[in-house]
Design a protein around this motif. Sequence first.
Motif, PDB file in Angstrom:
ATOM      1  N   SER A   1      14.040  17.296  -3.690  1.00 42.80           N
ATOM      2  CA  SER A   1      14.761  16.113  -4.147  1.00 42.80           C
ATOM      3  C   SER A   1      15.723  16.461  -5.287  1.00 42.80           C
ATOM      4  N   TYR A   2      15.413  17.520  -6.086  1.00 45.61           N
ATOM      5  CA  TYR A   2      16.369  17.962  -7.103  1.00 45.61           C
ATOM      6  C   TYR A   2      17.646  18.456  -6.440  1.00 45.61           C
ATOM      7  N   LEU A   3      17.423  19.286  -5.428  1.00 43.26           N
ATOM      8  CA  LEU A   3      18.576  19.859  -4.727  1.00 43.26           C
ATOM      9  C   LEU A   3      19.442  18.764  -4.135  1.00 43.26           C
ATOM     10  N   LYS A   4      18.769  17.737  -3.665  1.00 37.41           N
ATOM     11  CA  LYS A   4      19.498  16.635  -3.050  1.00 37.41           C
ATOM     12  C   LYS A   4      20.343  15.897  -4.077  1.00 37.41           C
ATOM     13  N   ARG A   5      19.807  15.742  -5.283  1.00 35.97           N
ATOM     14  CA  ARG A   5      20.472  14.905  -6.281  1.00 35.97           C
ATOM     15  C   ARG A   5      21.456  15.656  -7.169  1.00 35.97           C
TER      16      ARG A   5
ATOM     17  N   ASP B   1      14.625  16.191 -17.755  1.00 36.20           N
ATOM     18  CA  ASP B   1      15.394  14.956 -17.837  1.00 36.20           C
ATOM     19  C   ASP B   1      16.514  14.971 -16.801  1.00 36.20           C
ATOM     20  N   MET B   2      16.126  14.586 -15.615  1.00 36.34           N
ATOM     21  CA  MET B   2      17.016  14.641 -14.459  1.00 36.34           C
ATOM     22  C   MET B   2      18.293  13.838 -14.671  1.00 36.34           C
ATOM     23  N   GLU B   3      18.140  12.631 -15.213  1.00 46.11           N
ATOM     24  CA  GLU B   3      19.306  11.751 -15.337  1.00 46.11           C
ATOM     25  C   GLU B   3      20.380  12.355 -16.233  1.00 46.11           C
ATOM     26  N   SER B   4      19.963  12.846 -17.414  1.00 47.94           N
ATOM     27  CA  SER B   4      20.979  13.368 -18.329  1.00 47.94           C
ATOM     28  C   SER B   4      21.497  14.712 -17.825  1.00 47.94           C
TER      29      SER B   4
ATOM     30  N   LEU C   1      19.343  26.274   4.090  1.00 51.80           N
ATOM     31  CA  LEU C   1      19.275  25.044   3.305  1.00 51.80           C
ATOM     32  C   LEU C   1      20.501  24.902   2.397  1.00 51.80           C
ATOM     33  N   GLY C   2      20.808  25.967   1.670  1.00 58.48           N
ATOM     34  CA  GLY C   2      21.954  25.941   0.764  1.00 58.48           C
ATOM     35  C   GLY C   2      23.240  25.615   1.513  1.00 58.48           C
ATOM     36  N   HIS C   3      23.455  26.323   2.612  1.00 62.03           N
ATOM     37  CA  HIS C   3      24.682  26.097   3.380  1.00 62.03           C
ATOM     38  C   HIS C   3      24.717  24.676   3.953  1.00 62.03           C
ATOM     39  N   ALA C   4      23.573  24.209   4.442  1.00 63.53           N
ATOM     40  CA  ALA C   4      23.523  22.859   5.016  1.00 63.53           C
ATOM     41  C   ALA C   4      23.837  21.801   3.959  1.00 63.53           C
ATOM     42  N   LEU C   5      23.511  22.116   2.688  1.00 61.04           N
ATOM     43  CA  LEU C   5      23.805  21.172   1.605  1.00 61.04           C
ATOM     44  C   LEU C   5      25.189  21.417   0.996  1.00 61.04           C
ATOM     45  N   GLY C   6      25.954  22.307   1.621  1.00 61.28           N
ATOM     46  CA  GLY C   6      27.328  22.535   1.175  1.00 61.28           C
ATOM     47  C   GLY C   6      27.443  23.447  -0.027  1.00 61.28           C
ATOM     48  N   MET C   7      26.411  24.272  -0.260  1.00 59.55           N
ATOM     49  CA  MET C   7      26.443  25.182  -1.408  1.00 59.55           C
ATOM     50  C   MET C   7      26.719  26.614  -0.959  1.00 59.55           C
TER      51      MET C   7
END
Length: 279
Positions: free
Chosen positions: A189-193, A158-161, A225-231
């Motif tokens: 797309s999970y990582l993105k959201r 349940d992505m939204e909740s 990838l993680g660093h590029a997404l600011g993680m």
Amino acid sequence: AKAAGRNTLRFFDPKIQAAALARSRLEAELRQALQRDEFLLHYQPQLDSDGLPTGVEALLRWRNPVRGMVSPAQFIPLAEDTGLILPLGRWVLEEACAQLARMAADSATAGLSVAVNVSALQFRQATFGADVLAVLAQAGANPRRLKIELTETLLVEDMESAIEKITMLKSHGVCFALDDFGTGYSSLSYLKRLPLDQLKIDQSFVRNLMNDPRDLAIVTTIVALGHALGMHVIAEGVETAEQRELLARCGCRQFQGYLFSRPLAQEQLQTHLERMAAP
Ligand code: C2E
Ligand code: CA
Ligand code: CA
Ligand code: CA
């Protein structure tokens, strides 16, 4: 032969009956274990590139008078199946927040975080967010020092909740890490959201890093990838100096594993951390 066909052979298989019996015994003992105070947390340090501790991960232990130390790999799945993970997960959270308060009281450990593993059933409770805040407040612990480790499989349903809960807790300063990254049903797309703070590279990618160029390629990509997404990106299961060296060359700047420390009992942790922090 006809009679045997009607009553399935499997029902009478003594091995399966024995396994079912062992399981229900384990379940009964697990139920008593909370009342009997048989659970405890061990804490494994997490370090930065300079070898300085940044926090600890709380890992659940069950010390049974007859069975001895039982591995969480053995009892967590059963605790999840039976719903026992709910009171148990609550206890873990309370204990970890008490540890946070203890660490905050000592200048040598005041800035360190505590990471807590949360199971799917626990996270899916509608009250999860409010529960975490209540436990933090009761312990007098700083929400900014609490990190919650989630797994990919837990987020899929349940992505939204999930986003709602994470966002609410993040607004209070709580951090989130994605555990065992790369082993579940990863979707970019999970990582993105998801508003996550940290990716944990699973130890299965670290284990053969020296010998398998595919692991090296995967680790390099996860870090970038993680660093590029600011993680932040942390590698777990680091056992050798060679692995640490190679991970550093992949750009990884946080580490956890037996090379630095095994998970430690609370009494050992404070002196260990003070020794690590000393120049
Ligand atoms: P995890 O969250 O992936 O935790 C990492 C596991 O790797 C831990 O096993 C840790 O002791 C072990 N480990 C740490 N460094 C090294 C190393 O250098 N080499 C190797 N080979 N192993 C290392 P542990 O403590 O047996 O926990 C197993 C799993 O049980 C955890 O995996 C986590 O999924 C689950 N678990 C533990 N505590 C809790 C908890 O409080 N709640 C929930 N829901 N799950 C928990
Ligand atoms: Ca974990
Ligand atoms: Ca992990
Ligand atoms: Ca794992």
